[in-house]
Write an enzyme that holds these catalytic residues in place. Sequence first.
Site, PDB file in Angstrom:
ATOM      1  N   HIS A   1       0.875  -1.180   0.000  1.00 47.33           N
ATOM      2  CA  HIS A   1       0.000   0.000   0.000  1.00 47.33           C
ATOM      3  C   HIS A   1       0.910   1.227   0.000  1.00 47.33           C
ATOM      4  CE1 HIS A   1      -2.840   2.923   1.800  1.00 47.33           C
ATOM      5  NE2 HIS A   1      -3.795   2.122   1.381  1.00 47.33           N
TER       6      HIS A   1
ATOM      7  N   ASP B   1       3.162  -4.121   8.046  1.00 49.31           N
ATOM      8  CA  ASP B   1       1.915  -3.387   7.880  1.00 49.31           C
ATOM      9  C   ASP B   1       0.781  -4.390   8.086  1.00 49.31           C
ATOM     10  OD1 ASP B   1      -0.442  -2.342   6.892  1.00 49.31           O
ATOM     11  OD2 ASP B   1       0.388  -1.685   4.976  1.00 49.31           O
TER      12      ASP B   1
ATOM     13  N   GLN C   1      -4.399  -5.126   6.973  1.00 52.49           N
ATOM     14  CA  GLN C   1      -5.368  -6.082   6.427  1.00 52.49           C
ATOM     15  C   GLN C   1      -5.328  -7.440   7.116  1.00 52.49           C
ATOM     16  OE1 GLN C   1      -7.735  -5.271   4.571  1.00 52.49           O
ATOM     17  NE2 GLN C   1      -7.049  -3.379   3.601  1.00 52.49           N
TER      18      GLN C   1
ATOM     19  N   LYS D   1     -10.495  -0.694  10.369  1.00 53.16           N
ATOM     20  CA  LYS D   1     -10.652  -1.843   9.481  1.00 53.16           C
ATOM     21  C   LYS D   1     -11.033  -3.093  10.260  1.00 53.16           C
ATOM     22  CE  LYS D   1      -7.238  -0.201   6.125  1.00 53.16           C
ATOM     23  NZ  LYS D   1      -7.989   0.153   4.924  1.00 53.16           N
TER      24      LYS D   1
ATOM     25  N   CYS E   1      -4.640   2.438  -3.826  1.00 51.40           N
ATOM     26  CA  CYS E   1      -3.427   2.963  -3.204  1.00 51.40           C
ATOM     27  C   CYS E   1      -2.263   1.999  -3.368  1.00 51.40           C
ATOM     28  CB  CYS E   1      -3.628   3.260  -1.715  1.00 51.40           C
ATOM     29  SG  CYS E   1      -4.933   4.429  -1.396  1.00 51.40           S
TER      30      CYS E   1
END
Lengths: 407, 167
Positions: free
Chosen positions: A119, A196, A199, A222, A362
């Site tokens: 991302h 990261d 997700q 999220k 993104c």
Amino acid sequence: MNTLIEQYRRDFPILQGNDVIYFDNAATSQRPVQVMEAMRGFNDTCNANPLRGLYAWSVEATEAYERARETVADFIGAAHAREIIFTRNTTESMNLVAYSYGLSVCRPGDEIVITVMEHHSNILPWQMVARQTGAKLVYMEPLADGTLTDEEIESKITDKAKIVSVGHVSNVMGVTNPIRKIADAAHAAGAVMVVDGAQSTPHMPVNVRDLGADFYAFSGHKMMGPMGIGVLYGREDLLDAMPPFLTGGEMIEYVTRESATYAELPHKFEAGTVNATGAVGLEAAISYMKKVGFDLIMGQEELLTKRLMAALKEIPEITVYGSSDPTRHCGIVTFNIDGCHPHDVSSVLDTEHVDIRAGHHCAQPLMKFMGVGSTARASLYFYNTEEEVDRFAEKVSKVRGWLGYGN
Amino acid sequence: MEIKQLYREIVNEHNLHPSHKRNLDNPTMVLQGINPSCGDDINLQLKVKDGIIEDAAFNGSGCAISQASTDMMIDLIIGQTKEEALKLAGTFMGMIKGETTEEEIEVLDEAAALQDISHMPARVKCAVLGWRTMRQMVEELNRQEVKDADVTAAGSSECGAGPCGVK
Ligand SMILES: Cc1ncc(COP(=O)(O)O)c(C=O)c1O
């Protein structure tokens, strides 16, 4: 339909009394009433500036805020709550690592290794560090199904690497990257491992120590929490040695006209009034997620993804990206319809009350790598249903007709 | 107009069977217009003579709305003066912002069907891409003309300086 799912779905006011198919959960998830109630509870019983006041409400607000930190630490298996920094979101967490750690340790000739799947929030901060320090940004590239091979990992992470930063789950491909393997390679090369987790945290149990993550970033919104609260986990010794990211109130120990000494972790990295309401909301989201349980969450996502990918396979003009194995998608199904631009696809589906994402997500370097300008993405969560998947597939099969093909 | 109807009645035809998607032989000016966030990418070509847009064409790729809007725009501007083209662009932009009356947008002919885009903020950029690019080109052409005129004027005042200029 699974009665448990049906029961949990009722906790989401926005999903009641309409026919909207919300398949944009990877952008932001919906929030259950329990999260809103927790935030309301904070607001109605102890709202005061945490960490500052010497009166009961402020003390209670501080306790609520710090309890949320404990919950987060426990949720991702951190050794101490001191290692949990509250931020606004993943993007801010990544910037914190880049500015405070990246700029401090990188020298000309050093390498920062990421993947082409990242991302933008895990690309741009490193481009900045590379520009400012003379370090080089190196990209690992996956196979077409999203797999990062051992050879790729070994050949790109060399002794020059100072930082390796990889998304746990790709927001386009849906693949889960072999973080432990990458972290081992990073550590063997003397680099730190940044992950990261935007997700992954909504979909799977995470243990930062088992993963070998030195830094781990994610967003509350999220994973059913509110917008505006995010987390950066950092290994204590690393955080201790880093300079603060932002400076001002709350993060100091002692200030004179000329200088200051900084507060201890984690407050050193939380300048200014904090988002305590958000932290309380995130804590409630974590409690809710634990109540539902990852078995149910992952089971339902897998069931739905299988059904969706099977249905899309029946439509000859559709290309689905990433692995052909639905269990490797974390509920994220990115696709294109021949001849139809994703924005047109999303616009006509919107008139049918279907919410999906269209564009570059993104992740422009990944789009280029995949050889597409943009794509459409359906992303599922456990509160979605088989009936929604069927209705979605039926509508998607009509899109080409709506856009003028075969009329 | 409901968006599916908009696609059905106007957009699809211009997107799938555009009249002006080709290359001009000797364009006066070519400019690329892009919407980086969508990947819309057009290459607009104008042939201008004596202040009149004699011909125009485009190439590129992007969503149906950006492609169809550009094709409809070219229908409108061929044969117009640069000033008329700019005026049409003003009307179109005004329509998309929801600032025009029904009468004012009659001049836009088919392109007036895109007025409902004003309710779809995410698609505004797509609808105006062609128009924005055309306006930029005409403004650039005008600037060049002014520069040329200045040079000529400067030249003439130099040689025609003094009383000899008044003959
Ligand atoms: C993989 C990944 N990383 C980072 C982000 C950025 O998250 P946020 O916008 O909450 O900072 C996202 C969300 O869009 C994402 O999917």
